[in-house]
Scaffold this active site. Structure first.
Site, PDB file in Angstrom:
ATOM      1  N   ILE A  20      -9.727  -4.368 -20.648  1.00 29.64           N
ATOM      2  CA  ILE A  20      -8.346  -4.689 -20.981  1.00 29.64           C
ATOM      3  C   ILE A  20      -7.992  -6.148 -20.723  1.00 29.64           C
ATOM      4  O   ILE A  20      -6.963  -6.630 -21.203  1.00 29.64           O
ATOM      5  CB  ILE A  20      -7.359  -3.772 -20.244  1.00 29.64           C
ATOM      6  CG1 ILE A  20      -7.474  -3.931 -18.721  1.00 29.64           C
ATOM      7  CG2 ILE A  20      -7.575  -2.324 -20.654  1.00 29.64           C
ATOM      8  CD1 ILE A  20      -6.419  -3.154 -17.945  1.00 29.64           C
ATOM      9  N   TYR A  57      -2.363  -7.088  -5.109  1.00 27.65           N
ATOM     10  CA  TYR A  57      -1.894  -5.824  -5.687  1.00 27.65           C
ATOM     11  C   TYR A  57      -0.374  -5.739  -5.607  1.00 27.65           C
ATOM     12  O   TYR A  57       0.292  -5.333  -6.568  1.00 27.65           O
ATOM     13  CB  TYR A  57      -2.545  -4.668  -4.936  1.00 27.65           C
ATOM     14  CG  TYR A  57      -2.337  -3.310  -5.553  1.00 27.65           C
ATOM     15  CD1 TYR A  57      -3.064  -2.910  -6.663  1.00 27.65           C
ATOM     16  CD2 TYR A  57      -1.427  -2.411  -4.996  1.00 27.65           C
ATOM     17  CE1 TYR A  57      -2.897  -1.646  -7.218  1.00 27.65           C
ATOM     18  CE2 TYR A  57      -1.254  -1.150  -5.540  1.00 27.65           C
ATOM     19  CZ  TYR A  57      -1.987  -0.770  -6.646  1.00 27.65           C
ATOM     20  OH  TYR A  57      -1.810   0.474  -7.190  1.00 27.65           O
ATOM     21  N   ALA A 105       1.773  -8.244  -5.472  1.00 27.79           N
ATOM     22  CA  ALA A 105       2.355  -9.186  -6.423  1.00 27.79           C
ATOM     23  C   ALA A 105       2.322  -8.630  -7.839  1.00 27.79           C
ATOM     24  O   ALA A 105       3.303  -8.730  -8.592  1.00 27.79           O
ATOM     25  CB  ALA A 105       1.601 -10.517  -6.364  1.00 27.79           C
TER      26      ALA A 105
END
Length: 314
Positions: free
Chosen positions: A60, A151, A153
């Site tokens: 992704i 994580y 943030a």
């Protein structure tokens, strides 16, 4: 009529259960993640439920990958009705000691790629006039904890993004944007995390089963809601963070070290932040007993004992 569901992050954890849940409802699925072999396993699990599934291995974070995923879904099934996005990675480490490349990749995966997924999905929904986007946030998108700054943030950014998107789709009553925010969940994300802290990470209690989070995601499709929190203590943690910030900051460090980290030392590594580990693409992380397997074992135990008794009698 069956829905067409794009399930991103379908190879493990919550996303793998999400795929199964939609399959049980007779929906057609497009399964996306980085691990092709694991996706084929999930496709077989969906087929066992009678559901048709297309496997599209997808990184992704690669430019254009999510547009290609949407194009593959439309080419195969003609449309997209649901986009369920659960893909995420994390890392442990004190901020000033965590390599910048790790921090950036976690944010790139958990926030920027999720934003690109939302962009692709919403453009399609706008063109067709309807659709549901479900993004997976975290209780750490509302509170903070030490040693997980990347994580935190990313998930705070995702929470704000979802709120903005919900405001923007108010002119389209058949387009829905939902956020599911779990607390600790029994998935492999903790073992698969990058670690530059020196201590193994673990989910602090109470820990929810991945099936509970997956049902919340599917529930948002069947009855859209702005946000669903999964975790008994999530409201209490959010209340303490907001109303008693000084006390929260005094307590969160010791609690994280006691409950969120194990005493086991670990050498620095990047986990699956940059590359997948096919051996870790499971649903559960092993922090809770799998009640389904326990019940199945209990149900088959009398027959097993009976067969052994008969064999010995012969």
């Amino acid at each position: 009529m069956s829905r067409v569901v794009v399930a991103v992050g379908a190879s493990s954890g919550i996303g793998r259960v999400v795929a199964r849940e939609f399959a049980r409802r007779g929906d057609r699925l497009v399964l996306a993640a980085r691990a092709p072999q694991a996706l084929e396993e999930v496709r077989a699990e969906c087929a066992a439920e009678g559901a048709e599934a297309l496997v599209v291995p997808t990184d992704i974070t690669a430019p254009g990958a999510l547009e290609a995923l949407a194009a593959a879904a439309v080419d195969r099934f003609g449309r997209i009705d649901v986009w369920a996005h659960t893909a995420a990675v994390t890392a442990y480490g004190r901020f000033d000691l965590l390599p910048g490349r790790v921090f950036d990749q976690v944010v790139r995966t958990d926030l920027l790629a999720a934003a690109e997924a939302a962009r692709v999905a919403l453009r399609h929904f706008r063109s067709t006039g309807s659709g549901t986007l479900v993004l997976t946030g975290s209780v750490l998108g509302h509170i903070t904890a030490p040693y997980m700054s990347c994580y935190v943030a990313a998930k705070w950014g995702l929470t704000g993004l979802v709120r903005s998107l919900q405001q923007e789709v108010r002119d389209a009553p058949d387009i829905h944007v939902c956020l599911v925010s779990p607390g600790s969940v029994d998935t492999p994300i903790y073992q698969r995390a990058a670690n530059h802290l020196g201590l193994v990470g673990r989910p602090p209690p109470p820990i929810a089963a991945p099936e509970r989070a997956a049902r919340a995601i599917v529930g948002c499709v069947e009855r859209p809601r702005r946000e669903v929190s999964v975790g008994r203590l999530n409201p209490l943690m959010r209340l303490g963070f907001t109303c008693l910030p000084g006390l929260y900051d005094v307590l969160v460090g010791p609690l994280m070290r006691r409950l969120g980290l194990a005493d086991e030392a670990v050498a620095a590594h990047d986990g699956v932040v940059f590359t997948p580990d096919p051996g870790s693409e499971s649903v559960r992380g092993g922090w809770l007993p799998d009640l389904g397997n326990v019940l199945h074992t209990a149900a088959t135990l009398p027959a097993t004992i009976g067969a052994r008794v008969l064999r010995r009698a012969r």
